[in-house]
Design a protein around this motif. Structure first.
Motif, short mmCIF file in Angstrom:
data_model
loop_
_atom_site.label_atom_id
_atom_site.label_comp_id
_atom_site.label_asym_id
_atom_site.label_seq_id
_atom_site.Cartn_x
_atom_site.Cartn_y
_atom_site.Cartn_z
N SER A 1 3.79 7.81 0.54
CA SER A 1 2.43 7.64 0.07
C SER A 1 1.37 7.13 1.00
CB SER A 1 2.92 6.54 -1.01
OG SER A 1 3.34 5.19 -0.51
N TYR A 2 1.67 7.08 2.29
CA TYR A 2 0.55 6.63 3.30
C TYR A 2 0.77 7.75 4.34
CZ TYR A 2 -2.61 2.88 4.91
OH TYR A 2 -3.71 2.21 5.10
N LYS B 1 6.88 1.36 -5.17
CA LYS B 1 5.84 2.36 -5.51
C LYS B 1 4.55 1.59 -4.67
CE LYS B 1 8.27 5.52 -6.68
NZ LYS B 1 8.77 6.64 -5.99
N TYR C 1 -8.90 6.16 3.28
CA TYR C 1 -8.55 5.12 2.69
C TYR C 1 -8.75 3.84 3.81
CZ TYR C 1 -5.84 1.10 0.90
OH TYR C 1 -5.27 -0.04 0.16
N ASP D 1 0.74 -1.28 -0.09
CA ASP D 1 -0.01 0.03 -0.12
C ASP D 1 0.74 1.33 0.13
OD1 ASP D 1 -2.50 -0.96 -0.10
OD2 ASP D 1 -2.87 -1.15 1.81
N ASN E 1 -2.58 10.38 -5.43
CA ASN E 1 -2.92 8.97 -4.89
C ASN E 1 -2.42 8.67 -3.65
OD1 ASN E 1 -3.70 8.08 -7.57
ND2 ASN E 1 -1.62 7.97 -8.21
N ASP F 1 1.28 -0.48 -4.69
CA ASP F 1 0.71 -1.84 -5.68
C ASP F 1 2.21 -2.46 -6.16
OD1 ASP F 1 -1.76 -1.29 -5.24
OD2 ASP F 1 -1.63 0.41 -6.98
N LYS G 1 -2.36 7.56 0.25
CA LYS G 1 -3.63 6.85 1.06
C LYS G 1 -3.52 7.51 2.48
CE LYS G 1 -3.24 2.40 -1.18
NZ LYS G 1 -2.18 2.88 -2.35
N ASN H 1 0.78 14.61 -4.62
CA ASN H 1 0.73 13.08 -4.49
C ASN H 1 -0.83 12.82 -4.67
OD1 ASN H 1 0.71 10.62 -4.47
ND2 ASN H 1 2.51 10.17 -2.88
#
Length: 500
Positions: free
Chosen positions: A130-131, A434, A240, A91, A180, A436, A182, A178
């Motif tokens: 990213s999270y 990245k 998310y 994730d 995307n 996924d 989460k 960003n």
């Protein structure tokens, strides 16, 4: 980075992507079939992108390049990637964006803040965090104690100034670089009017600290989550995932609530349907606490106990863990017991107790225990605690952590930044792994002090992240079946590689 200064001990300052104007370690020869010099790292181009940080900071997220080798690979120090051997799908990696973090970011000059956010979160021009994890209501790193419904009655739900003036504006700036990203939401406490002293007497418990959620309010509290998710969604902040309670076995935090596994099991039966009926596709992760279940015998295996109830298990995507007690091997135990459920790592801290601003003390241990240790034990997300605190370890709440550092600390000039180990370990993962990406198998070379893991990204590129705890550099070769390259891993370093 205009006007924005990094303090790296007494070494140097860096800008976006960590380009460092100081000295760097020079790789020593590594072998293919016989002693020879590997392809020399290039400043700006090559087949393999390399990012290196040494615990001495002589290399500070330093970017370099290597070329594939044209020689036959007979090197005994080879790690072979096994793309057909797959594990969890990732994730992402990131940080907690607390009220305190957002307050400090908002004190920066807009151009400095935007440069820092771009460097940290941009997947193309930065490290690609990213999270993120945010609190539902206050945490011990908020500007005050509050929930979003402090007046009794769920109809009185409303976002507060901390969300509207700090958290949401910062999240919008992050999402701008960003989209995307989460976002996980976690409460430290329910509204006080929903709390009782214990589940037997059920006397009102008007305190931010401790207490338990009154079962009579399970439905209302589920709607509290629904309203919070909707309010953030309407503000342009997609949610998310959530956890029902931060550290449910910790009664002592400045804002806290005890929620044993039986209580969480019953609450999840309300929360899951409430989110679904509201049309909200939000993942729910159980537990969100320590590997050792705070040494409470009746709480051991907390999430696995909940999964035994099919009705509750239906609404849970997995479990979340912290590392303030116990051993990371518990992650493997839980995965093996419930292989269909996900694992995420959601909190760890650095501070005065573990020499948290000393990279020589922290970098390798945090790589081994947090970044690589959790991922190699099935975690699909890794989140550390505060992104940014000030040089007085705050703002923080009385009764909460008074000795914590941030992943980044900012001086009261709101210009000078110090990156600590947690920033480095997340950057080393997120810069090459990245969302996924799939963790894949490896075989071949191992050595004392060498920890690594490998991935295949959705664009077909490979990524390897490693740490070397030895006091000497280490020659190593990577082979994906089609290409191979040789390199030398500096002593006491974290290194990330990516190639197509």
């Amino acid at each position: 980075m205009k006007n924005l200064k990094y303090i790296l001990g007494s070494v140097c300052s860096v800008g976006i992507l960590g380009v460092c104007a100081c000295g760097q370690n020079t790789p020593s020869p590594a072998n293919d079939s016989k002693p020879t010099t590997p392809d020399t790292p290039s400043a700006t181009t090559g087949d393999v992108k390399v990012i290196t940080t040494t615990s001495s900071r002589s290399q500070d997220l330093k970017e370099s390049w290597l070329d594939f080798s044209s020689k036959s690979n007979m090197n005994p120090s080879t790690v072979y990637l096994l793309p057909s051997e797959t594990y969890q799908t990732m994730d992402g990696f990131g940080v907690a964006v607390t009220g305190s973090t957002c307050y400090n970011l908002m004190r920066m000059k807009p151009e400095d803040r935007q440069a820092f956010i771009k460097e940290t979160f941009s997947p193309t021009d930065g490290y690609g965090f990213s999270y993120v994890r945010v609190s539902i209501g206050c945490s011990d790193f908020s500007l005050s104690e509050y929930t979003c419904c402090d007046t009794p009655g769920i109809e009185n739900f409303a976002l507060t100034s901390e969300e509207t003036n700090y958290v949401i504006p910062i999240l919008k700036e992050i999402l701008a670089v960003n989209p995307n990203l989460k976002i996980m939401g976690t409460p430290w406490t329910p509204p006080r009017w929903m709390k009782v002293n214990n589940l037997q007497d059920r006397q009102p418990y008007n305190s931010w600290t401790s207490g338990q959620l009154n079962p009579d309010y399970y439905k209302d509290y589920a709607q509290y989550f629904v309203k919070w998710v909707k309010a953030f969604n309407e503000a342009g902040i997609p949610i998310y995932s959530v956890t029902p309670q931060n550290e449910p076995l910790n009664r002592g935090n400045s804002a806290s609530c005890f929620m044993g596994w039986e209580e969480e099991r019953e609450f999840v039966k309300e929360l899951g349907p409430a989110l679904k009926n509201a049309g909200l596709d939000v993942k729910i992760y159980a537990f969100d606490h320590n590997y050792n279940y705070d040494n409470m015998a009746d709480q051991k295996g907390y999430p696995s106990n909940i999964y035994e109830d099919p009705e509750a298990a239906e609404h849970l995507d997995g479990a979340a863990y912290h590392n303030y007690g116990g051993d990371k091997e518990e992650l493997t135990v839980v995965h093996n017991a419930t292989p269909g459920k996900d694992l995420v790592f959601t909190e760890t801290s650095i501070g005065t107790w573990n020499d948290g601003r000393n990279l020589d003390k922290r970098l390798i241990d945090d790589m081994e225990q947090v970044a690589l240790g959790t991922v190699n034990r099935w975690c699909k997300g890794v989140i550390v605690w505060n992104l940014m605190l000030d040089d007085e370890k705050g703002p923080n709440r009385p009764g909460g952590c008074q000795t914590c550092y941030g992943a980044v600390d900012i001086n009261h000039d709101y210009t000078t930044l110090t990156r600590n180990s947690h920033y480095y370990i997340i950057a080393h993962m997120s810069s090459v792994v990245k969302p996924d990406a799939v963790r894949i198998g490896t075989k071949g070379f191992t050595a004392d002090g060498l920890t690594y893991t490998a991935f295949k990204n959705t664009d077909g590129s490979y990524a390897v992240v490693l740490s070397n705890s030895q006091q000497e550099s280490m020659p190593i070769t990577f082979d994906d079946g089609n290409h191979h390259f040789s390199t030398t891993v500096p002593a006491r370093s974290a290194v990330s590689y990516t190639w197509k």
